[in-house]
Design a protein around this motif. Structure first.
Motif, PDB file in Angstrom:
ATOM      1  N   LEU A 169       0.813  -1.211   0.000  1.00  0.00           N
ATOM      2  CA  LEU A 169       0.000   0.000   0.000  1.00  0.00           C
ATOM      3  C   LEU A 169       0.850   1.267   0.000  1.00  0.00           C
ATOM      4  O   LEU A 169       0.380   2.339  -0.405  1.00  0.00           O
ATOM      5  N   GLU A 170       2.096   1.163   0.460  1.00  0.00           N
ATOM      6  CA  GLU A 170       3.007   2.305   0.372  1.00  0.00           C
ATOM      7  C   GLU A 170       3.376   2.589  -1.080  1.00  0.00           C
ATOM      8  O   GLU A 170       3.613   3.731  -1.457  1.00  0.00           O
ATOM      9  N   GLU A 171       3.418   1.524  -1.899  1.00  0.00           N
ATOM     10  CA  GLU A 171       3.790   1.674  -3.307  1.00  0.00           C
ATOM     11  C   GLU A 171       2.599   2.058  -4.181  1.00  0.00           C
ATOM     12  O   GLU A 171       2.743   2.793  -5.152  1.00  0.00           O
ATOM     13  N   THR A 172       1.429   1.530  -3.857  1.00  0.00           N
ATOM     14  CA  THR A 172       0.239   1.796  -4.657  1.00  0.00           C
ATOM     15  C   THR A 172      -1.000   1.792  -3.772  1.00  0.00           C
ATOM     16  O   THR A 172      -1.175   0.887  -2.959  1.00  0.00           O
ATOM     17  N   PRO A 173      -1.873   2.776  -3.925  1.00  0.00           N
ATOM     18  CA  PRO A 173      -3.101   2.833  -3.102  1.00  0.00           C
ATOM     19  C   PRO A 173      -4.146   1.841  -3.611  1.00  0.00           C
ATOM     20  O   PRO A 173      -5.210   2.212  -4.093  1.00  0.00           O
ATOM     21  N   LEU A 174      -3.831   0.567  -3.491  1.00  0.00           N
ATOM     22  CA  LEU A 174      -4.664  -0.499  -4.042  1.00  0.00           C
ATOM     23  C   LEU A 174      -5.936  -0.680  -3.218  1.00  0.00           C
ATOM     24  O   LEU A 174      -5.915  -0.596  -1.993  1.00  0.00           O
ATOM     25  N   THR A 175      -7.038  -0.938  -3.914  1.00  0.00           N
ATOM     26  CA  THR A 175      -8.307  -1.225  -3.236  1.00  0.00           C
ATOM     27  C   THR A 175      -8.928  -2.471  -3.864  1.00  0.00           C
ATOM     28  O   THR A 175      -8.608  -2.834  -5.001  1.00  0.00           O
ATOM     29  N   ASN A 176      -9.835  -3.101  -3.123  1.00  0.00           N
ATOM     30  CA  ASN A 176     -10.529  -4.264  -3.659  1.00  0.00           C
ATOM     31  C   ASN A 176     -11.310  -3.914  -4.921  1.00  0.00           C
ATOM     32  O   ASN A 176     -11.351  -4.687  -5.883  1.00  0.00           O
ATOM     33  N   LEU A 177     -11.939  -2.749  -4.926  1.00  0.00           N
ATOM     34  CA  LEU A 177     -12.717  -2.319  -6.085  1.00  0.00           C
ATOM     35  C   LEU A 177     -11.830  -2.141  -7.309  1.00  0.00           C
ATOM     36  O   LEU A 177     -12.194  -2.555  -8.426  1.00  0.00           O
ATOM     37  N   GLU A 178     -10.656  -1.551  -7.110  1.00  0.00           N
ATOM     38  CA  GLU A 178      -9.727  -1.350  -8.226  1.00  0.00           C
ATOM     39  C   GLU A 178      -9.301  -2.692  -8.814  1.00  0.00           C
ATOM     40  O   GLU A 178      -9.220  -2.852 -10.040  1.00  0.00           O
ATOM     41  N   ILE A 179      -9.012  -3.667  -7.942  1.00  0.00           N
ATOM     42  CA  ILE A 179      -8.621  -4.997  -8.415  1.00  0.00           C
ATOM     43  C   ILE A 179      -9.730  -5.605  -9.263  1.00  0.00           C
ATOM     44  O   ILE A 179      -9.492  -6.102 -10.377  1.00  0.00           O
ATOM     45  N   GLN A 180     -10.948  -5.560  -8.769  1.00  0.00           N
ATOM     46  CA  GLN A 180     -12.067  -6.163  -9.488  1.00  0.00           C
ATOM     47  C   GLN A 180     -12.342  -5.456 -10.812  1.00  0.00           C
ATOM     48  O   GLN A 180     -12.681  -6.102 -11.810  1.00  0.00           O
ATOM     49  N   GLU A 181     -12.176  -4.148 -10.861  1.00  0.00           N
ATOM     50  CA  GLU A 181     -12.365  -3.422 -12.114  1.00  0.00           C
ATOM     51  C   GLU A 181     -11.327  -3.839 -13.151  1.00  0.00           C
ATOM     52  O   GLU A 181     -11.653  -4.031 -14.329  1.00  0.00           O
ATOM     53  N   ASN A 182     -10.067  -3.996 -12.716  1.00  0.00           N
ATOM     54  CA  ASN A 182      -9.009  -4.389 -13.643  1.00  0.00           C
ATOM     55  C   ASN A 182      -9.154  -5.828 -14.115  1.00  0.00           C
ATOM     56  O   ASN A 182      -8.822  -6.153 -15.257  1.00  0.00           O
ATOM     57  N   VAL A 183      -9.654  -6.689 -13.245  1.00  0.00           N
ATOM     58  CA  VAL A 183      -9.781  -8.101 -13.595  1.00  0.00           C
ATOM     59  C   VAL A 183     -11.029  -8.382 -14.425  1.00  0.00           C
ATOM     60  O   VAL A 183     -10.992  -9.172 -15.377  1.00  0.00           O
ATOM     61  N   TYR A 184     -12.127  -7.708 -14.117  1.00  0.00           N
ATOM     62  CA  TYR A 184     -13.403  -8.042 -14.747  1.00  0.00           C
ATOM     63  C   TYR A 184     -13.878  -7.067 -15.826  1.00  0.00           C
ATOM     64  O   TYR A 184     -14.719  -7.432 -16.644  1.00  0.00           O
ATOM     65  N   GLN A 185     -13.333  -5.856 -15.847  1.00  0.00           N
ATOM     66  CA  GLN A 185     -13.864  -4.858 -16.767  1.00  0.00           C
ATOM     67  C   GLN A 185     -12.853  -4.335 -17.780  1.00  0.00           C
ATOM     68  O   GLN A 185     -13.246  -3.873 -18.850  1.00  0.00           O
ATOM     69  N   LYS A 186     -11.587  -4.405 -17.472  1.00  0.00           N
ATOM     70  CA  LYS A 186     -10.572  -3.847 -18.364  1.00  0.00           C
ATOM     71  C   LYS A 186      -9.890  -4.948 -19.173  1.00  0.00           C
ATOM     72  O   LYS A 186      -9.902  -6.120 -18.780  1.00  0.00           O
ATOM     73  N   PRO A 187      -9.282  -4.598 -20.315  1.00  0.00           N
ATOM     74  CA  PRO A 187      -8.619  -5.615 -21.140  1.00  0.00           C
ATOM     75  C   PRO A 187      -7.356  -6.152 -20.482  1.00  0.00           C
ATOM     76  O   PRO A 187      -6.752  -5.494 -19.626  1.00  0.00           O
ATOM     77  N   PHE A 188      -6.972  -7.358 -20.872  1.00  0.00           N
ATOM     78  CA  PHE A 188      -5.753  -8.027 -20.431  1.00  0.00           C
ATOM     79  C   PHE A 188      -5.626  -8.170 -18.914  1.00  0.00           C
ATOM     80  O   PHE A 188      -4.645  -7.733 -18.306  1.00  0.00           O
ATOM     81  N   PRO A 189      -6.613  -8.784 -18.272  1.00  0.00           N
ATOM     82  CA  PRO A 189      -6.501  -9.016 -16.828  1.00  0.00           C
ATOM     83  C   PRO A 189      -5.321  -9.918 -16.473  1.00  0.00           C
ATOM     84  O   PRO A 189      -4.781  -9.808 -15.380  1.00  0.00           O
ATOM     85  N   ASN A 190      -4.906 -10.781 -17.407  1.00  0.00           N
ATOM     86  CA  ASN A 190      -3.743 -11.640 -17.136  1.00  0.00           C
ATOM     87  C   ASN A 190      -2.480 -10.805 -16.962  1.00  0.00           C
ATOM     88  O   ASN A 190      -1.658 -11.072 -16.077  1.00  0.00           O
ATOM     89  N   ARG A 191      -2.312  -9.776 -17.797  1.00  0.00           N
ATOM     90  CA  ARG A 191      -1.150  -8.895 -17.650  1.00  0.00           C
ATOM     91  C   ARG A 191      -1.229  -8.123 -16.338  1.00  0.00           C
ATOM     92  O   ARG A 191      -0.209  -7.920 -15.673  1.00  0.00           O
ATOM     93  N   TYR A 192      -2.422  -7.683 -16.001  1.00  0.00           N
ATOM     94  CA  TYR A 192      -2.601  -6.927 -14.753  1.00  0.00           C
ATOM     95  C   TYR A 192      -2.191  -7.776 -13.552  1.00  0.00           C
ATOM     96  O   TYR A 192      -1.400  -7.330 -12.701  1.00  0.00           O
ATOM     97  N   MET A 193      -2.699  -9.003 -13.473  1.00  0.00           N
ATOM     98  CA  MET A 193      -2.371  -9.870 -12.343  1.00  0.00           C
ATOM     99  C   MET A 193      -0.888 -10.211 -12.321  1.00  0.00           C
ATOM    100  O   MET A 193      -0.249 -10.205 -11.256  1.00  0.00           O
ATOM    101  N   ALA A 194      -0.320 -10.491 -13.488  1.00  0.00           N
ATOM    102  CA  ALA A 194       1.104 -10.830 -13.561  1.00  0.00           C
ATOM    103  C   ALA A 194       1.985  -9.653 -13.149  1.00  0.00           C
ATOM    104  O   ALA A 194       3.105  -9.848 -12.663  1.00  0.00           O
ATOM    105  N   GLY A 195       1.472  -8.436 -13.318  1.00  0.00           N
ATOM    106  CA  GLY A 195       2.256  -7.255 -12.970  1.00  0.00           C
ATOM    107  C   GLY A 195       2.657  -7.191 -11.507  1.00  0.00           C
ATOM    108  O   GLY A 195       3.659  -6.548 -11.153  1.00  0.00           O
ATOM    109  N   PHE A 196       1.931  -7.867 -10.631  1.00  0.00           N
ATOM    110  CA  PHE A 196       2.259  -7.848  -9.210  1.00  0.00           C
ATOM    111  C   PHE A 196       3.438  -8.761  -8.874  1.00  0.00           C
ATOM    112  O   PHE A 196       3.946  -8.728  -7.751  1.00  0.00           O
ATOM    113  N   CYS A 197       3.872  -9.549  -9.847  1.00  0.00           N
ATOM    114  CA  CYS A 197       5.030 -10.416  -9.596  1.00  0.00           C
ATOM    115  C   CYS A 197       6.311  -9.611  -9.401  1.00  0.00           C
ATOM    116  O   CYS A 197       7.261 -10.101  -8.786  1.00  0.00           O
TER     117      CYS A 197
END
Length: 280
Positions: A169-197
């Motif tokens: 959270l110090e690096e990014t103001p991540l929220t549950n809603l933001e995660i769900q929007e990126n995974v379910y509504q935006k293109p390339f959710p696989n890239r989004y999830m992999a980005g946390f690696c």
């Protein structure tokens, strides 16, 4: 002049090889006909680097994620010809690229651990057996999207260590809603999830982050490598950023399971270049 492309879901490495052996290289976004429509792929192919080669290229060898069925292969081939003109195009799966780059003409088990994952038993000339690779929703064990998904699940359910959550959270103001929007509504959710690696890799000395990689790789070996005939006596080779940057964990899992890991490459493009140079 020939043009070689190795395309994953996140990026594509290109190399143009001239008759005199001179090499030009560049990188574009990744392509996957399973997740992209032809119009989007065509738009992404029309980069300055690729368009500048029109009229110079005679043959294209395109190895890509999702290039398995004839329909997808024909789609990619047509799009490349649309951009480069009347050239000879050979389209094959990125797993074939991994096998040619790491095994050459020797037998072995070739694996991909990048954004996604895949594997195949290679006899020195072609893939003779292949485990299912159903993509980021149903598979991709050990790949970036798989590990990133586990990480995000732990964030949502508040199952990760407090210190890891606070550092994230110090690096990014991540929220549950933001995660769900990126995974379910935006293109390339696989890239989004992999980005946390990237974050998980930077903190892999922490037992929690180390275990995320360890468990993902363990799942990959169980679902893929250990299903091939006589896997204990075959060299197992890897390509992909996840495998390359976490090779010590990958080798530890292999040792624990009695599997011999030989070559680990970040990308297969150099090996593919050597493989195809004799075609000039």
């Amino acid at each position: 002049m020939i043009l070689i492309a190795d395309s994953g879901s996140s990026k594509t490495d290109w190399r143009a090889i001239g008759k005199g052996g001179e090499i030009t290289q560049f990188r574009t976004v990744g392509f996957n006909p399973y997740y992209q429509n032809p119009d989007a792929m065509l738009r992404d192919l029309q980069t300055e680097s690729i368009l500048s080669l029109r009229g110079e290229i005679q043959e294209v060898y395109f190895y890509g994620a999702g290039c398995t069925g004839e329909k997808n292969k024909k789609t990619v081939s047509h799009l490349i010809r649309t951009v480069l003109g009347d050239v000879q195009v050979y389209v094959d799966h990125d797993l074939t690229a991994a096998a040619k780059a790491t095994c050459g003409h020797k037998a072995g088990i070739a694996c991909i651990l990048g954004t996604g994952s895949n594997s195949g038993d290679y006899d020195g000339e072609s893939i003779i057996a292949n485990r299912p690779s159903p993509g980021y929703l149903l598979g991709d064990e050990g790949g970036g999207s798989y590990i990133g998904r586990r990480f995000l699940q732990d964030f949502i359910y508040d199952d990760m260590p407090t210190e890891i959550r606070e550092m994230l959270l110090e690096e990014t103001p991540l929220t549950n809603l933001e995660i769900q929007e990126n995974v379910y509504q935006k293109p390339f959710p696989n890239r989004y999830m992999a980005g946390f690696c990237k974050f998980i890799h930077e903190h892999k000395k922490h037992p929690y982050c180390y275990q995320l990689f360890y468990n993902g790789f363990h799942d990959f070996f169980k679902r893929h490598v250990m299903r091939y005939t006589d896997f204990q006596h075959k060299p197992v080779n890897f390509v992909g950023s996840i495998a390359f940057h976490n090779g010590e964990i990958l080798r530890k899992v292999g040792t624990d399971l009695g599997i011999h890991i030989d070559v680990i490459l970040e990308a297969p493009i150099a090996g593919l270049t050597l493989y195809h140079q004799n075609k000039i």
